[in-house]
Design a protein around this motif. Structure first.
Motif, short mmCIF file in Angstrom:
data_model
loop_
_atom_site.label_atom_id
_atom_site.label_comp_id
_atom_site.label_asym_id
_atom_site.label_seq_id
_atom_site.Cartn_x
_atom_site.Cartn_y
_atom_site.Cartn_z
N PHE A 659 0.83 -1.30 0.04
CA PHE A 659 -0.05 0.14 -0.15
C PHE A 659 0.82 1.24 -0.11
O PHE A 659 1.96 1.36 0.57
N VAL A 660 0.44 2.32 -0.64
CA VAL A 660 1.26 3.47 -0.68
C VAL A 660 0.01 4.34 0.08
O VAL A 660 -0.95 4.88 -0.16
N ARG A 661 0.79 5.38 1.08
CA ARG A 661 0.16 6.35 1.73
C ARG A 661 0.51 7.64 1.53
O ARG A 661 1.87 7.86 1.51
N LYS A 669 -3.83 0.68 -2.94
CA LYS A 669 -3.03 -0.65 -3.06
C LYS A 669 -2.38 -0.76 -4.48
O LYS A 669 -2.38 -0.19 -5.41
N ARG A 670 -1.10 -1.32 -4.27
CA ARG A 670 -0.45 -1.47 -5.48
C ARG A 670 0.12 -3.14 -5.31
O ARG A 670 0.18 -3.78 -4.16
N ILE A 671 0.70 -3.61 -6.40
CA ILE A 671 0.72 -5.27 -6.64
C ILE A 671 2.33 -5.17 -6.96
O ILE A 671 2.89 -4.77 -7.99
N LEU A 672 2.95 -6.17 -6.19
CA LEU A 672 4.30 -6.59 -6.61
C LEU A 672 4.30 -8.03 -7.03
O LEU A 672 3.58 -8.69 -6.75
N ARG A 673 5.15 -8.14 -8.15
CA ARG A 673 4.98 -9.42 -8.96
C ARG A 673 6.58 -10.14 -8.50
O ARG A 673 7.41 -9.80 -8.28
N PRO A 674 6.63 -11.56 -8.68
CA PRO A 674 7.67 -12.50 -8.39
C PRO A 674 8.89 -12.06 -9.30
O PRO A 674 8.42 -11.89 -10.27
N GLN A 683 8.60 -7.54 -6.61
CA GLN A 683 9.09 -6.54 -7.01
C GLN A 683 7.87 -5.41 -7.99
O GLN A 683 7.44 -6.13 -8.68
N GLY A 684 8.09 -4.30 -8.00
CA GLY A 684 7.36 -3.40 -8.70
C GLY A 684 7.97 -2.06 -8.99
O GLY A 684 8.72 -1.70 -8.35
N THR A 685 7.71 -1.36 -10.15
CA THR A 685 8.21 -0.09 -10.41
C THR A 685 6.96 0.75 -10.59
O THR A 685 6.18 0.54 -11.43
N PHE A 686 7.21 1.85 -9.91
CA PHE A 686 6.15 2.89 -9.99
C PHE A 686 6.65 4.23 -10.33
O PHE A 686 7.73 4.73 -9.91
N THR A 687 5.91 4.99 -11.01
CA THR A 687 6.16 6.47 -11.26
C THR A 687 5.57 7.18 -10.55
O THR A 687 4.23 7.16 -10.27
N MET A 688 6.35 8.13 -9.87
CA MET A 688 5.85 8.93 -8.71
C MET A 688 5.80 10.53 -9.50
O MET A 688 6.80 11.39 -9.71
N ALA A 689 4.54 10.81 -9.62
CA ALA A 689 4.05 12.06 -10.50
C ALA A 689 3.93 13.22 -9.69
O ALA A 689 4.15 14.29 -10.13
N ASP A 690 3.58 13.04 -8.40
CA ASP A 690 3.03 13.99 -7.72
C ASP A 690 4.32 14.21 -6.55
O ASP A 690 4.77 13.40 -6.01
N PRO A 691 4.40 15.53 -6.15
CA PRO A 691 5.34 15.82 -5.30
C PRO A 691 4.79 15.60 -3.81
O PRO A 691 3.58 15.44 -3.64
N GLY A 692 5.75 15.22 -2.87
CA GLY A 692 5.36 15.10 -1.39
C GLY A 692 5.92 13.88 -0.83
O GLY A 692 7.02 13.40 -1.36
N ALA A 693 5.46 13.41 0.44
CA ALA A 693 6.18 12.33 1.07
C ALA A 693 5.06 11.09 0.79
O ALA A 693 4.02 11.50 1.23
N PHE A 694 5.55 10.05 0.51
CA PHE A 694 4.96 9.16 0.37
C PHE A 694 5.39 7.65 1.26
O PHE A 694 6.74 7.51 1.22
N ALA A 695 4.70 6.72 1.74
CA ALA A 695 5.09 5.77 2.55
C ALA A 695 4.65 4.58 1.87
O ALA A 695 3.46 4.22 1.45
N PHE A 696 5.46 3.35 1.31
CA PHE A 696 5.36 2.15 1.08
C PHE A 696 4.97 1.25 2.36
O PHE A 696 5.97 1.15 3.25
#
Length: 806
Positions: A659-661, A669-674, A683-696
């Motif tokens: 989860f990303v907060r 919710k985000r999904i990681l694949r084997p 593992q998963g790769t995500f584009t962080m488009a918005d500025p700010g602090a995020f917690a996985f």
């Protein structure tokens, strides 16, 4: 020669963007001599021939002779007309509405909020948007509101043109509406955008380009040079300026890089970075607010500082001790100044996990030297969140080893991983190797277990001692754990350091010292304390240098080698844990004249720093990592999760949710694949488009309302070059418009409030027409032509017969 015949034009103009078909029918001759030949040669010759043929027959009555001449002339004319190949030609045209491309800047600076203090900008904008507080609207909000008005620019253009919208950072991307403009780009490359757009628009009926931007270019080609190419193509660029064009007067802050974890009742320091434009020397007030577990924000602390000059930074430290454990969202706010032109960047957010667990420390020493006596006493009393147990090997079997009141005394060092891994920090003093285990194999196994403890996230502080540390641990796992490179043994035997001169250690970074060295909150006071206030040392162990990746905190003032002044205190990462080496055993000397005040503070800082790896590790069955902790908007972050089942075997499931907060405590919710070939790794790769602090986050039972098992924070920032000096650059926008001037094109710059006036530039522009089909139907090669000739000849024959000429 063409003769128009029933052209078809629709009564109403076509809908913008939709083409219409126009059909034009004409009658023409495919082969026709010039008009002067017809008038001066052909017609006189035919008349003369027809008149000559019957002019000599005097016995015929004049009307009969005239009728026969006319019939003969008509027959000749018809034959000549047929020789000119008369035909009907149908031409089909495609009439297409000219296009106007509106390119809207989608970079992060378009998310700024301006106060527009100058009346020449504020008043016309306010007139268009009555009741709107302009200072609360981003530049994108304002351009949407102005351009999409019923009488706005887009509505005017739609009456006569095919209007197409594009968002631009570097490569233009088509959008359907202005709602798709997000203003998250990490750079502004208007030159590249215009250049790529010109190439992509080749072959289209592009009438003009309207560029909506603040004009601040920080990457790519020169847009003014690119605009000249538009002029050569006959395409005008009109520019619409967005944002306050006045020189910026702005202050903003960047939240602290850490810490991510803290203990309840721990005095936590947060380093906030201040920047400013045009406000140097002004007083700044920073306010810290916090929300625990998604609850309401409450005021926690304040601090004050002075704003720096343009291009410089100032750090202000904010302190607070958190009484309640939990997941905290922290909001750092820079109080706005009346003269600031932008206040949307005065807030930054971070996450902090406050634990109520206690840090367990294991202290190993051989003899009760002075350092041991005072360090173990300090660990027992300095902080209620720290508990310790000591093993002094030289003690008699009946001696009760030192311990905190909450823990029992030890009788031996931990011999199993379960026992050792229950601690957060090991303080490894001057212990000869044979004290650890009687056999070489036993010592090797125990030291390897210590290495695994550090890999597990634990911290180890190695304290110099003349008897064993670190000399007798050369070639053992301890040498690998040390954050320093040991000096050559032969050199040490020939170069004994003097111990009769007092010296004071040098701070590696006096202005921003490591947290371990913060004995006082005030950096200036703390620096004076280290340089002149604390009693000096006499003893040190010369190491060669720090290992790559390690951080030097203190250096010797005079003892140097080829690498510079020799390190005294070094901290280095070692997989998930940390190790430290202190090259002196005289911190106990700080007791005179300050008693235990600064000595206790120092060792509390050491323990808290080394315990971070274990405090952040919430579950032994999983490990969450990110490849980058700080990113720029638009960057990608790779998230990996290594999972084990209850039997410590790699997990085997098809996918693993995390989860990303965000800073508003919203979870997604985000999904990681084997990962192929890596059992238990996802593992998963995500584009962080918005500025700010995020917690996985990884939650127990995959439920955001349940316990957090793992957490990694990332900070997504807009690049400084994108946000610094982000006022509207009207001069650049004017130059772009002027550079696109051609022989029959003329670009114009307008402020956003005057964008509607550009509509008049397009009212009289004609639609683009292209011929798509031509169809020719010959009239000479048809039955009616033969019938007409035969009819004329037959009429002449009958009249001749009646006149008795045949």
């Amino acid at each position: 020669m063409n003769v128009p015949h029933l052209p078809f034009w629709p009564q109403d103009p076509p809908a913008p963007g939709a083409g219409e078909t126009l059909v034009e029918e004409t009658f023409r001759f495919l082969w026709l001599p010039p008009t002067w030949v017809i008038a001066l040669v052909v017609l006189p010759a035919t008349v003369a021939f027809a008149g000559w043929r019957y002019g000599g027959l005097a016995r015929l009555e004049r009307p009969t002779r005239l009728a026969l001449s006319v019939l003969r002339w008509l027959a000749i004319v018809v034959c000549l007309v047929l020789l000119a190949q008369p035909a009907f030609e149908t031409r089909t045209y495609r009439r297409t509405t000219n296009q106007v491309h509106v390119l809207v800047d989608d970079s992060a600076s378009m998310a700024r909020k301006d106060r527009y203090p100058a009346p020449e900008q504020h008043e016309p904008l306010q007139a268009l948007l009555p009741g709107t507080d302009l200072a609360t609207q981003t530049r994108v909000d304002l351009l949407r509101a102005v351009l999409e008005r019923p009488d706005g620019l887009l509505a005017q253009l739609a009456k006569s043109h095919d209007v197409r919208l594009f968002r631009v950072q570097r490569k233009p991307q088509p959008v359907r509406t202005l709602d798709e403009i997000r203003a998250t780009g990490n750079r502004t490359a208007l030159g590249d955008a215009l250049d790529l757009h010109l190439a992509a628009s080749s072959g289209t009926n592009l009438d003009a380009v309207i560029l909506v931007s603040d004009g601040r270019v920080n990457a790519g080609l020169d847009p003014i040079e690119v605009a000249k190419n538009y002029g050569l193509r006959g395409i005008a660029i009109h520019t619409v300026g967005v944002g306050d064009p006045e020189p910026p007067r702005n202050a903003w802050l960047v939240g602290p890089p850490g810490p991510k974890e803290a203990l309840a009742l721990e005095q936590v320091g947060f380093d906030v970075t201040l920047r400013a434009e045009g406000l140097a020397g002004q007083r700044a007030r920073i306010e810290l607010q916090g929300s625990r577990d998604g609850g309401p924000y409450v005021a926690l602390a304040t601090a004050a500082g002075e704003l720096p000059a343009n291009g410089e930074t100032t750090k202000v430290r904010v302190y607070h001790a958190f009484e309640d454990a939990g997941d905290w969202t922290l909001k750092f706010t820079l109080a706005g100044l009346p003269e600031e032109s932008q206040i949307d960047d005065n807030v930054d957010t971070r996450f902090l996990r406050v634990n109520d667990e206690k840090i367990r420390v294991l202290y190993l020493e051989d003899r009760p030297r002075w350092e041991y006596r005072y360090v173990k006493n300090g660990l027992k009393r300095v902080d209620p969140s720290i508990v310790m147990q000591a093993v002094m090997f030289d003690a008699s079997p009946k001696f009760e080893q030192e311990h905190s009141k909450d823990l029992p005394p030890l009788r031996d060092v931990p011999r199993t991983e379960k026992e050792l891994f229950a601690y957060h920090v090991v303080v490894f003093g001057d212990v000869p190797p044979e004290r650890i285990a009687p056999t070489e194999e036993g010592r090797r196994r125990w030291l390897e277990m210590l290495a695994r403890f550090v890999e597990f996230g634990g911290g180890v502080a190695f304290l110099f001692g003349d008897a064993a540390m670190p000399e007798r641990y050369r070639g053992t796992p301890v040498q690998d754990l040390l954050p320093v490179v040991l000096e050559d043994r032969g050199w040490l035997q020939q170069n004994r350091p003097r111990r009769d001169l007092e010296w004071h250690p040098l701070l590696e970074n006096p202005l921003q010292p490591n947290d371990v060295l913060l004995l006082q909150r005030d950096p200036a006071f703390n620096r004076r304390l280290w340089e002149n206030g604390l009693p000096g040392f006499f003893v040190h162990y010369p190491v060669q240098r720090a290992k790559p990746g390690a951080s030097i905190l203190l250096r010797h003032p005079t003892d140097t080698n080829a690498y510079g002044k020799r390190p005294l205190l070094v901290v280095g990462p070692h997989p998930r844990g940390q190790t430290m080496f202190l090259a002196t055993d005289e911190t106990w000397r700080w007791r005179d004249p300050y008693a235990e005040v600064y000595m206790d503070t120092f060792w509390r800082n050491v323990v808290r720093t080394l315990a971070q790896g274990r405090l952040q590790r919430r579950s032994d069955l999983l490990e969450l990592t990110v490849d980058k902790a700080q990113l720029e908007t638009g960057d990608k972050v790779r998230v990996q999760l290594r999972m084990h089942d209850s039997e410590l075997q790699p997990a085997a499931v098809a996918e693993q949710p995390i989860f990303v907060r965000d800073t508003a405590n919203r979870t997604e919710k985000r999904i990681l694949r084997p990962v192929p070939g890596e059992p238990g790794l996802y593992q998963g790769t995500f584009t962080m488009a918005d500025p700010g602090a995020f917690a996985f986050l990884v939650y127990a039972n995959q439920n955001p309302a349940d316990t957090v098992l793992a957490r990694e924070d990332v900070l997504v920032r807009v690049p400084d070059k994108e946000m610094a000096d982000s006022s509207q650059d009207a001069e650049t926008l004017r130059a772009i418009a002027k550079a696109s001037h051609g022989s029959d094109t003329s670009g114009r710059y307008v402020f956003l409030a005057d964008a509607g006036s550009l509509g008049a530039e397009f009212k009289n522009h004609k639609a683009f027409e292209s011929q798509v089909d031509t169809k020719t139907i010959p009239a000479w090669d048809s039955l009616w032509a033969i019938v007409l000739v035969l009819g004329l000849l037959s009429a002449e024959w009958l009249l001749r017969k009646r006149a008795r000429l045949v």
